[in-house]
Design a protein around this motif. Structure first.
Motif, short mmCIF file in Angstrom:
data_model
loop_
_atom_site.label_atom_id
_atom_site.label_comp_id
_atom_site.label_asym_id
_atom_site.label_seq_id
_atom_site.Cartn_x
_atom_site.Cartn_y
_atom_site.Cartn_z
N HIS A 176 -5.23 -4.76 -10.76
CA HIS A 176 -4.79 -3.65 -11.02
C HIS A 176 -5.15 -2.84 -12.15
O HIS A 176 -5.18 -1.69 -11.93
CB HIS A 176 -3.21 -4.24 -11.40
N ALA A 177 -5.36 -3.57 -13.35
CA ALA A 177 -6.19 -2.79 -14.29
C ALA A 177 -7.31 -1.99 -13.94
O ALA A 177 -7.30 -0.82 -14.28
CB ALA A 177 -6.59 -3.58 -15.62
N HIS A 178 -8.09 -2.42 -13.06
CA HIS A 178 -9.41 -1.57 -12.78
C HIS A 178 -8.90 -0.44 -11.75
O HIS A 178 -9.51 0.52 -11.94
CB HIS A 178 -10.16 -2.55 -12.11
N ASN A 179 -7.87 -0.81 -11.02
CA ASN A 179 -7.47 0.36 -10.08
C ASN A 179 -6.92 1.70 -11.04
O ASN A 179 -7.06 2.54 -10.59
CB ASN A 179 -6.52 -0.23 -9.24
N ARG A 218 2.87 -4.27 2.72
CA ARG A 218 3.71 -3.19 3.16
C ARG A 218 2.82 -1.98 2.98
O ARG A 218 3.13 -0.78 3.63
CB ARG A 218 4.84 -3.06 2.48
N PHE A 219 1.80 -1.92 2.16
CA PHE A 219 0.75 -0.67 2.12
C PHE A 219 -0.26 -0.86 2.71
O PHE A 219 -1.38 -0.14 2.37
CB PHE A 219 0.68 -0.31 0.42
N ASP A 220 -0.52 -2.33 3.39
CA ASP A 220 -2.24 -2.35 4.15
C ASP A 220 -1.96 -1.35 5.32
O ASP A 220 -1.03 -1.64 6.18
CB ASP A 220 -1.96 -3.75 4.14
N GLU A 268 -9.87 -8.98 -2.19
CA GLU A 268 -10.94 -8.65 -1.23
C GLU A 268 -10.11 -7.86 -0.09
O GLU A 268 -10.08 -6.84 0.43
CB GLU A 268 -12.06 -9.59 -0.55
N ARG A 269 -8.97 -8.77 0.65
CA ARG A 269 -8.33 -8.55 1.84
C ARG A 269 -7.55 -7.23 1.32
O ARG A 269 -7.32 -6.45 2.48
CB ARG A 269 -7.77 -9.81 2.14
N PHE A 270 -6.96 -7.37 0.50
CA PHE A 270 -5.89 -6.25 0.10
C PHE A 270 -6.48 -5.17 -0.90
O PHE A 270 -5.40 -4.52 -1.59
CB PHE A 270 -4.43 -7.09 -0.34
N PHE A 329 -3.63 -2.61 -2.76
CA PHE A 329 -3.15 -2.56 -4.13
C PHE A 329 -3.39 -1.25 -4.69
O PHE A 329 -2.56 -0.73 -5.46
CB PHE A 329 -4.14 -3.74 -4.79
N ILE A 330 -4.30 -0.48 -4.03
CA ILE A 330 -4.41 1.11 -4.87
C ILE A 330 -3.38 1.92 -4.06
O ILE A 330 -2.65 2.42 -4.88
CB ILE A 330 -5.82 1.59 -4.36
#
Ligand code: NAI
Length: 339
Positions: A18-21, A128-130, A287-289, A293-294
């Motif tokens: 999350h922090a890198h995003n 839900r955002f994938d 990796e998968r999501f 996450f973004i």
């Protein structure tokens, strides 16, 4: 457009993602502060994330008047108290799943959330955002499957994390396999059907590390769910997947069925070698999501900027946790549990 200044609590496996995003991939947001009890993590925040202010005490961070919003990515047992404190100090709050591990505490948190209707609260059900799950949801909503009668879900973490999980299992409370892993699947079942779960029966088995029995954790578990309208759910959850990270969902309807990631493929590459025809598989949740996450962080920030409440709310957190805890109880008591 205004830039939302975010403070993050927790910089572990997911906190760093999350922090890198927030540092560079989320529009109109900047990662301003970080909080952790671990000094190396705060050094990491300064050196690798360009964070301006660091805190070892969460309350000190949420008091910081420079901050607009908080991302909670700390251990699950802390979420409720941290959500409440963030809201009380005037911040918008994003919390990772599960919302909490105790129903009374979750209800108390919902009351606090309701006291601050102008601040945004969002829970991190990122599937839900994938884009694949969103595509499937659109098909279901457009009646392509007819009436959904059964949903089967797999959520199995890679084996490479199992040894360290066993090492720390006694010290940090994950809430058990169903609250930790199946909670995403429980949310999907509720999301796809719009129904609540009424009955659960869960079983499980520890084989590689028998010591997990002593701390109430499971290596592999399964549960059957009955929804209010008799739709069925089957959950398979685990922590010992040798080919990587296996998240798969199947919906069976009266007009058709669909599967999301029936083989958890990493990409479109096929390798032909001495092992035969090999399809690489996804290895872990970042990796998968990664895009999901973004996307969810973008949605949270956009909700703040456009003054609307996120679609994933505290009731989603409460209802999914109720089901997860019922699964745990069912496994422990070896009986069917009515919610
Ligand atoms: P982790 O154990 O790797 O990291 C936990 C972090 O919290 C560490 O940075 C630790 O220093 C910090 N921390 C511990 N005690 C603290 C305290 N008292 N105050 C402030 N910070 C504290 O855990 P992980 O795997 O990153 O999980 C964190 C949360 O994210 C959990 O609630 C978990 O359920 C959730 N999660 C969600 C996933 C998803 O798919 N959406 C995937 C992985 C985790």
């Amino acid at each position: 457009m205004e830039t939302i200044k975010v403070g993050i609590v927790g910089l572990g496996r997911l906190g760093k993602v999350h922090a890198h995003n927030l540092k560079g991939k989320v529009a109109n947001a900047t990662l301003y502060a970080a909080c952790s009890p671990v000094s190396e993590e705060l050094e990491y925040a300064k050196n690798n994330l360009g964070v301006q202010v660091t805190y070892t005490d969460y309350e000190e961070m949420v008091k910081d008047e420079q901050l607009d919003a908080i991302f909670i990515v700390s251990p699950s047992g802390l979420h409720c108290s941290q959500i409440q404190l963030g809201l009380k100090y005037g911040k918008h709050v994003f919390s990772e799943k599960p919302i909490g591990l105790n129903i009374e505490e979750i209800n108390e948190t919902i009351q606090v959330i309701n006291q601050y209707p102008n601040q945004k609260f969002m829970l991190g059900f990122m599937r839900r955002f994938d884009t694949d799950y969103m595509y499937a949801k659109e098909l279901v909503d457009n009646d392509e499957l007819g009436d959904v009668t059964l949903i089967r879900c797999y959520g199995i973490d890679p084996s490479e994390g199992l040894e360290s999980f066993v090492k720390f299992a006694g010290a940090s409370n994950s809430g058990g396999l169903f609250a930790d892993m199946s909670i995403h699947d429980i949310d999907l079942v509720r999301w796809f059907t719009g129904q609540e779960v009424s009955k659960v029966w869960a079983i499980g088995k520890n084989t590689t590390y028998k010591e997990l029995d002593e701390v109430g954790e499971l290596e592999t578990g399964a549960a059957m769910l009955q929804l209010a309208d008799n739709t069925m759910g089957i959950l398979v959850a685990g922590r010992n997947c040798h080919h990587g990270y296996h998240v798969e969902t199947e919906l069976i309807g009266t007009k058709g069925m669909l599967r999301i990631a029936q083989v958890p493929e990493k990409n479109l590459v096929t390798i032909m070698n001495e092992h035969g025809v090999v399809r690489p598989t996804s290895q872990n949740f970042p990796e998968r999501f990664s895009q999901a996450f973004i996307n969810e962080a973008n949605e949270f920030i956009e909700c703040i900027l456009t003054d609307r409440q996120p679609s994933i709310n505290a009731i989603d957190g409460l209802e999914s946790t109720k089901v997860a805890l019922a699964c745990k109880e069912s496994y422990e008591k070896n009986q069917l549990v009515t919610i």
